[in-house]
Scaffold this motif. Structure first.
Motif, short mmCIF file in Angstrom:
data_model
loop_
_atom_site.label_atom_id
_atom_site.label_comp_id
_atom_site.label_asym_id
_atom_site.label_seq_id
_atom_site.Cartn_x
_atom_site.Cartn_y
_atom_site.Cartn_z
N GLU A 30 -56.08 -85.69 16.44
CA GLU A 30 -54.95 -85.30 15.59
C GLU A 30 -54.47 -86.54 14.87
O GLU A 30 -54.20 -87.58 15.48
N VAL A 32 -51.80 -88.03 11.72
CA VAL A 32 -50.63 -87.77 10.87
C VAL A 32 -50.70 -88.75 9.71
O VAL A 32 -50.82 -89.97 9.92
N SER A 63 -50.41 -78.79 9.96
CA SER A 63 -49.12 -78.46 9.37
C SER A 63 -48.77 -79.50 8.30
O SER A 63 -49.38 -80.57 8.25
N THR A 64 -47.79 -79.15 7.48
CA THR A 64 -47.26 -80.09 6.49
C THR A 64 -45.75 -79.96 6.44
O THR A 64 -45.19 -78.92 6.77
N SER A 65 -45.10 -81.01 5.97
CA SER A 65 -43.66 -80.99 5.73
C SER A 65 -43.39 -80.44 4.33
O SER A 65 -44.32 -80.32 3.53
N THR A 85 -45.46 -85.38 4.80
CA THR A 85 -46.36 -85.71 5.90
C THR A 85 -47.29 -84.53 6.14
O THR A 85 -46.94 -83.38 5.85
N MET A 86 -48.47 -84.85 6.65
CA MET A 86 -49.46 -83.83 6.97
C MET A 86 -50.04 -84.14 8.35
O MET A 86 -50.41 -85.29 8.61
N ARG A 87 -50.11 -83.13 9.20
CA ARG A 87 -50.79 -83.25 10.49
C ARG A 87 -52.16 -82.62 10.31
O ARG A 87 -52.28 -81.48 9.86
N ASP A 131 -54.13 -90.00 16.70
CA ASP A 131 -54.32 -89.50 18.06
C ASP A 131 -53.70 -90.42 19.13
O ASP A 131 -54.27 -90.59 20.21
N TRP A 147 -43.46 -97.38 9.58
CA TRP A 147 -43.17 -95.95 9.46
C TRP A 147 -41.74 -95.61 9.89
O TRP A 147 -41.08 -94.80 9.27
N LEU A 157 -41.35 -86.27 8.30
CA LEU A 157 -41.91 -86.19 9.65
C LEU A 157 -41.05 -85.30 10.54
O LEU A 157 -41.57 -84.50 11.31
N ASP A 160 -41.74 -81.64 9.59
CA ASP A 160 -43.11 -81.14 9.76
C ASP A 160 -43.18 -80.31 11.02
O ASP A 160 -42.87 -80.81 12.11
#
Length: 161
Positions: A30, A32, A63-65, A85-87, A131, A147, A157, A160
């Motif tokens: 995973e 981000v 997912s995305t924000s 942000t994108m996961r 990850d 960040w 974030l 998201d």
């Protein structure tokens, strides 16, 4: 696009890709990422990025924000940014992912070399987390070193899903 103002030069923007609700991933890692830009039609570019990631065999969009419209950071004499942000799920290693994000930036019009630090850009992709790993190479540090100090990362974030 639906726009929810948050004050002077700040808003949350909602379209058919941002935010995107949680979907499980079958990929090994995973990741981000923070994405953004302030040159050209950025919401359209980010939609294109979403579609490109959706088609990539090694990527799952988890997912995305929403998009966060906000003032420029660093060099402030430029247009405001859209950030999100994108996961993602990813099936390769972090080096391959870094190369892939660099390719995507170029594909969406970002020149290989910046004119100067914090210069305007069509697309910026930062790997925020990979990850839970801590990685430090000459060209890549994960988690992204700043960040937690940047509203344009923290606000998306937190939103998201």
């Amino acid at each position: 696009m639906i726009i929810a103002p948050l004050g002077e030069n700040r808003a949350l923007c909602y379209d058919k890709f941002f935010p995107s609700p949680f979907r499980p991933s079958s990929k090994r890692y995973e990741v981000v990422i923070g994405v953004g830009g302030n040159l050209g039609e950025v919401p359209r570019s980010l939609q294109g990025l979403f579609r490109a990631l959706q088609k990539a065999k090694r990527v799952d969009i988890i997912s995305t924000s929403p998009l966060y419209y906000n003032p420029a950071f660093g060099y402030t004499e430029q247009a405001p940014f859209y950030n999100a942000t994108m996961r993602l799920g990813w099936s390769g290693g972090y080096g391959e992912f870094f190369a892939y994000t660099s390719y995507l930036e170029r594909r969406f019009g970002r020149p290989r070399k910046r004119a100067f630090k914090n210069a305007p850009r069509s697309l910026d992709i930062d790997i925020l987390f990979f990850d839970g790993m801590k990685i430090k190479t000459p060209s890549l540090t994960i988690p992204h070193p700043c960040w937690a100090e940047r509203d344009f990362v923290l606000i998306p974030l937190m939103l998201d899903s």
